[in-house]
Design an enzyme around this catalytic site. Structure first.
Site, mmCIF file in Angstrom:
data_model
loop_
_atom_site.group_PDB
_atom_site.id
_atom_site.type_symbol
_atom_site.label_atom_id
_atom_site.label_comp_id
_atom_site.label_asym_id
_atom_site.label_seq_id
_atom_site.Cartn_x
_atom_site.Cartn_y
_atom_site.Cartn_z
ATOM 1 N N ASP A 184 0.833 -1.200 0.000
ATOM 2 C CA ASP A 184 0.000 0.000 0.000
ATOM 3 C C ASP A 184 0.870 1.254 0.000
ATOM 4 O OD1 ASP A 184 0.905 -0.098 2.607
ATOM 5 O OD2 ASP A 184 -1.077 -0.185 3.541
ATOM 6 N N SER A 185 2.190 1.060 0.033
ATOM 7 C CA SER A 185 3.125 2.171 -0.181
ATOM 8 C C SER A 185 2.894 2.835 -1.527
ATOM 9 C CB SER A 185 4.569 1.670 -0.093
ATOM 10 O OG SER A 185 4.771 0.536 -0.922
ATOM 11 N N ASP A 206 -0.463 -6.378 0.181
ATOM 12 C CA ASP A 206 -0.973 -5.745 1.395
ATOM 13 C C ASP A 206 -2.494 -5.720 1.435
ATOM 14 O OD1 ASP A 206 1.503 -5.183 2.380
ATOM 15 O OD2 ASP A 206 1.379 -3.010 2.114
ATOM 16 N N LYS A 262 -0.556 -9.544 3.495
ATOM 17 C CA LYS A 262 0.129 -8.949 4.642
ATOM 18 C C LYS A 262 -0.812 -8.043 5.409
ATOM 19 C CE LYS A 262 3.408 -5.754 4.092
ATOM 20 N NZ LYS A 262 2.940 -4.605 4.926
ATOM 21 N N GLU A 270 -1.080 -5.499 9.080
ATOM 22 C CA GLU A 270 -0.349 -4.781 10.114
ATOM 23 C C GLU A 270 -1.090 -4.863 11.438
ATOM 24 O OE1 GLU A 270 0.375 -0.767 8.942
ATOM 25 O OE2 GLU A 270 1.157 -1.301 6.965
ATOM 26 N N GLU A 283 9.558 -3.706 10.729
ATOM 27 C CA GLU A 283 9.921 -2.419 10.131
ATOM 28 C C GLU A 283 10.381 -1.428 11.195
ATOM 29 O OE1 GLU A 283 8.129 1.078 7.189
ATOM 30 O OE2 GLU A 283 7.009 -0.791 7.475
#
EC number: 2.1.2.11
Length: 263
Positions: A45-46, A84, A112, A114, A181
């Site tokens: 999602d960067s 993501d 992925k 978070e 991270e």
């Protein structure tokens, strides 16, 4: 390059073979990465920051991640793709399953997410429904408003203990990989040693099983700045292909990241 599976990542961890990974968002770059034998590609999602020019990743939608996953899979049929789940697309286990199904159908090998212990039931549900999960701890960009910015995590003993506990809980719940991270290298080493699943670091020192960087950073084309933990490999080599190969080789040889890239 042969088709990469989760078994390869597990085998590399077992024998201590380091591996590189990189973000990608389109077929053209994915093809270049495949030609250089990049084993793992993360459709992150960067893209909200490096593709769309937004200040955070929060506005990225599941539909956009599906689109970019399809593009990357078209360019790289053999890489292991981790996609993501974007902000608020996995706020309940049921929502996570619906979102993950879209990414898996688009060509992802793993999704992925978070977060820490609150995701235990979500990880269990996804795993039971044949969706491999990569957990993400440390600096979690989707929580930027909680942190008040992008800051190093796990600095205190209390934070470090909690992160290690969360990592173990997520592994027990079924997570098959973990990204760490922006945490101290010492903590990343401890977590990597105590888990049996592959651990990929970004700004997490040199002792994780794998490394990941944002492609725009290693090519020196980031809109804002190159983070301390990254490096402009293109400036050192003169071509995209050579830059990618140098990055892969240095990760394997454990010459990158160096001390100046670590916390």
């Amino acid at each position: 390059m042969k088709k990469i599976t989760i078994s390869d990542l597990n085998n590399w961890k077992e024998v201590g073979e380091k591996f590189a990974s990189i973000t990608a968002y389109d077929a053209s770059f994915a093809k270049i990465f495949e030609e250089q034998s990049m084993p793992v590609i993360i459709v992150g999602d960067s893209l909200g920051s490096v593709i769309q020019g937004k200040p955070t990743t929060l506005d990225v939608s599941i539909e956009e991640l599906v689109y970019h996953t399809k593009c990357v899979r078209a360019g790289s049929p053999n890489a292991f793709i981790i996609s993501d789940l974007p902000f608020m697309s996995y706020h309940t286990p049921e929502a996570a399953c619906g979102s993950a199904a879209k990414l898996m159908k688009a060509g992802a090998n793993m999704v992925k997410i978070e977060g820490g212990s609150w995701l235990i039931n979500t990880v269990k549900m996804l795993t039971e429904r044949a969706v491999p999960v990569c957990a993400h701890l440390g600096l979690m960009p989707q929580a930027v408003n909680i942190y008040g910015g992008y800051k190093l995590q796990g600095k205190t003993e209390e934070q470090a203990t909690k992160m290690l506990e969360n990592a173990k809980e997520l592994q027990r719940a079924g997570a098959q990989a973990l990204i760490l991270e922006c945490i101290p290298a010492k903590l990343a080493r401890q977590i990597t040693l105590e888990l049996h699943i592959p651990v990929i670091g970004i700004g997490a020192g040199n002792d994780t099983d794998g490394q990941v960087l944002v492609m725009h950073d290693i090519l020196g084309i980031s809109a804002n700045y190159i983070p301390r933990f990254s490096r402009n490999f293109l400036a050192e080599t003169g071509s995209i292909e050579a830059a990618v190969k140098k990055y892969i080789d240095e990760v394997k040889q454990q010459t990158f990241p160096g001390e100046k890239h670590c916390f």
